[in-house]
Design a protein around this motif. Sequence first.
Motif, mmCIF file in Angstrom:
data_model
loop_
_atom_site.group_PDB
_atom_site.id
_atom_site.type_symbol
_atom_site.label_atom_id
_atom_site.label_comp_id
_atom_site.label_asym_id
_atom_site.label_seq_id
_atom_site.Cartn_x
_atom_site.Cartn_y
_atom_site.Cartn_z
ATOM 1 N N ASP A 1 -8.656 5.275 6.557
ATOM 2 C CA ASP A 1 -9.928 4.942 5.917
ATOM 3 C C ASP A 1 -10.188 3.459 6.154
ATOM 4 O O ASP A 1 -9.748 2.597 5.387
ATOM 5 C CB ASP A 1 -9.867 5.260 4.425
ATOM 6 C CG ASP A 1 -11.215 5.148 3.739
ATOM 7 O OD1 ASP A 1 -12.035 4.327 4.174
ATOM 8 O OD2 ASP A 1 -11.440 5.869 2.747
ATOM 9 N N GLU B 1 -12.756 1.419 5.952
ATOM 10 C CA GLU B 1 -13.485 0.614 4.983
ATOM 11 C C GLU B 1 -12.647 0.328 3.740
ATOM 12 O O GLU B 1 -12.648 -0.800 3.229
ATOM 13 C CB GLU B 1 -14.791 1.311 4.602
ATOM 14 C CG GLU B 1 -15.836 1.294 5.702
ATOM 15 C CD GLU B 1 -16.145 -0.123 6.192
ATOM 16 O OE1 GLU B 1 -16.336 -1.014 5.330
ATOM 17 O OE2 GLU B 1 -16.177 -0.331 7.420
ATOM 18 N N GLU B 2 -11.937 1.339 3.250
ATOM 19 C CA GLU B 2 -11.080 1.126 2.091
ATOM 20 C C GLU B 2 -9.949 0.153 2.413
ATOM 21 O O GLU B 2 -9.587 -0.703 1.595
ATOM 22 C CB GLU B 2 -10.509 2.461 1.596
ATOM 23 C CG GLU B 2 -11.486 3.305 0.808
ATOM 24 C CD GLU B 2 -11.922 2.630 -0.484
ATOM 25 O OE1 GLU B 2 -11.078 1.984 -1.136
ATOM 26 O OE2 GLU B 2 -13.114 2.732 -0.834
ATOM 27 N N VAL C 1 -4.241 3.457 -0.720
ATOM 28 C CA VAL C 1 -5.214 3.451 0.370
ATOM 29 C C VAL C 1 -4.640 4.223 1.551
ATOM 30 O O VAL C 1 -3.432 4.209 1.794
ATOM 31 C CB VAL C 1 -5.563 2.002 0.792
ATOM 32 C CG1 VAL C 1 -4.346 1.270 1.349
ATOM 33 C CG2 VAL C 1 -6.706 1.978 1.798
ATOM 34 N N ASP C 2 -5.505 4.906 2.262
ATOM 35 C CA ASP C 2 -5.148 5.641 3.474
ATOM 36 C C ASP C 2 -5.452 4.749 4.667
ATOM 37 O O ASP C 2 -6.574 4.229 4.797
ATOM 38 C CB ASP C 2 -5.951 6.936 3.546
ATOM 39 C CG ASP C 2 -5.480 7.876 4.646
ATOM 40 O OD1 ASP C 2 -5.093 7.382 5.720
ATOM 41 O OD2 ASP C 2 -5.512 9.101 4.442
ATOM 42 N N ARG D 1 -0.094 5.802 0.142
ATOM 43 C CA ARG D 1 -1.135 6.831 0.203
ATOM 44 C C ARG D 1 -1.227 7.632 -1.088
ATOM 45 O O ARG D 1 -2.182 8.382 -1.276
ATOM 46 C CB ARG D 1 -0.858 7.792 1.364
ATOM 47 C CG ARG D 1 -1.091 7.188 2.728
ATOM 48 C CD ARG D 1 -0.699 8.139 3.829
ATOM 49 N NE ARG D 1 0.741 8.316 3.910
ATOM 50 C CZ ARG D 1 1.355 9.029 4.855
ATOM 51 N NH1 ARG D 1 0.642 9.652 5.769
ATOM 52 N NH2 ARG D 1 2.674 9.122 4.869
ATOM 53 N N ARG E 1 -11.338 -3.334 2.511
ATOM 54 C CA ARG E 1 -11.580 -3.816 1.154
ATOM 55 C C ARG E 1 -10.268 -4.261 0.492
ATOM 56 O O ARG E 1 -10.218 -5.297 -0.174
ATOM 57 C CB ARG E 1 -12.243 -2.716 0.329
ATOM 58 C CG ARG E 1 -12.701 -3.152 -1.059
ATOM 59 C CD ARG E 1 -13.459 -2.051 -1.777
ATOM 60 N NE ARG E 1 -14.673 -1.689 -1.048
ATOM 61 C CZ ARG E 1 -14.864 -0.532 -0.413
ATOM 62 N NH1 ARG E 1 -13.924 0.391 -0.435
ATOM 63 N NH2 ARG E 1 -15.983 -0.300 0.215
ATOM 64 N N ALA E 2 -9.214 -3.470 0.693
ATOM 65 C CA ALA E 2 -7.929 -3.797 0.073
ATOM 66 C C ALA E 2 -7.367 -5.105 0.618
ATOM 67 O O ALA E 2 -6.861 -5.949 -0.140
ATOM 68 C CB ALA E 2 -6.939 -2.658 0.309
ATOM 69 N N THR F 1 0.815 -1.209 0.000
ATOM 70 C CA THR F 1 0.000 0.000 0.000
ATOM 71 C C THR F 1 0.851 1.262 0.000
ATOM 72 O O THR F 1 1.975 1.290 0.493
ATOM 73 C CB THR F 1 -0.927 0.065 1.233
ATOM 74 O OG1 THR F 1 -0.153 0.371 2.406
ATOM 75 C CG2 THR F 1 -1.667 -1.230 1.431
#
Length: 292
Positions: free
Chosen positions: A54, A56-57, A50-51, A32, A60-61, A30
Amino acid sequence: MRVFVAGATGAVGSLLVPMLLAAGHEVTGTSRTPAGTERIRGLGATGVQVDAFDAEELKRAVCTAAPEAVIHQLTDLSGADGAANGRIRREGTRNLVEAAKAAGVGRIVAQSISWAYTPGDAPADEVVPLDSTSAQPRARTVAGVRALEETAAELGTAVLLRYGLLYGPGTWYAPGGAFAASLAGDRTARFLGSTVVNDAVSSFVHVADAAGAALAALEWPGGPVNIVDDEPAPAHEWLPVLAGALGVPAPDPVAGRQGWERGALNTLARNRGWQPEWPTWRTGFVARRDVL
C-alpha cells in the motif's frame, strides 16, 4: 537517530528493534498485523500497522515518523513462496524507497542475500557481479535481488546487507522450522532450498549477528556488504552437524554442486568492525542458540 524499520517483526527485525532502542535510537517499526504492531509497542518503539504494497499508507507512515534512516527488513518467507518474496523485493522496496524520498530520507540499510553471485570456484566477495547467466527459477531470484539493490541505491546512501543463510529463532533452520521439517521427511513442509548432502558451499549467519550488522550499518558507507560467518562450507560438512543439533537424520552424502553454490566472504564487514558473536556455524548450530 530516528530510525524507521520496515519489517520490524520478522526474524531479524524482532531482534534489531531492541538493539536500536538500547543504542539510544528512536524507533518506528512496521507490521502487517495488529498483533505484530502491539509487539513492537511492547518493546518500547512506535508500532505502525501498514502493508508494504500500500504505497500511500507506507508513504504516510514514513513521513509521519520523519526518520533520518530507513532499515528495510521486509520479507515474505513464512509460506516458503519464492514469488511472494520476489514481489516484496521489487514492489515493497520500490514503495519504501518512494516513501523515504517523500520524507527526505537519504540513508537506507537494506536486507539482501549473499548467494546471488555469478558462478565461481571460490567464495565470493563484493567485487564479484551478480549472476546473469542462470536459468529459471534462479534467474527470478537474482532479478529480484538486483531490483531491490538498484532501487535502494536511488537514495543518497544505501548499505546493502547481503546476508548468508539465516539460522536462529524464527528461521527455517530453527527446531520446528521448514528446513527441519523437510529434513525429517515431512512432505507437507515447504522449504525453498536443498536438503541434499553434497558439495554445494553455503555461508550462514545467526539472526542476532544479522541484526547487529544492521545496527552497525547505520554508520557505514553505501554499497554491498556480505554479512556471513567466517566459514563457508559444503553441505556434506554443515548439514550433518545441523541435523544432529535438530535431532533428525542427515541424508546420505552425494557429489556435485552448481557453480553459483560458492559461499561468500565477510572480509569487508570485518574490516568495518562487525564481529559476529557466532563466527562459525559449527558452534552456532551445536549451541542451539536458536531455542534460547
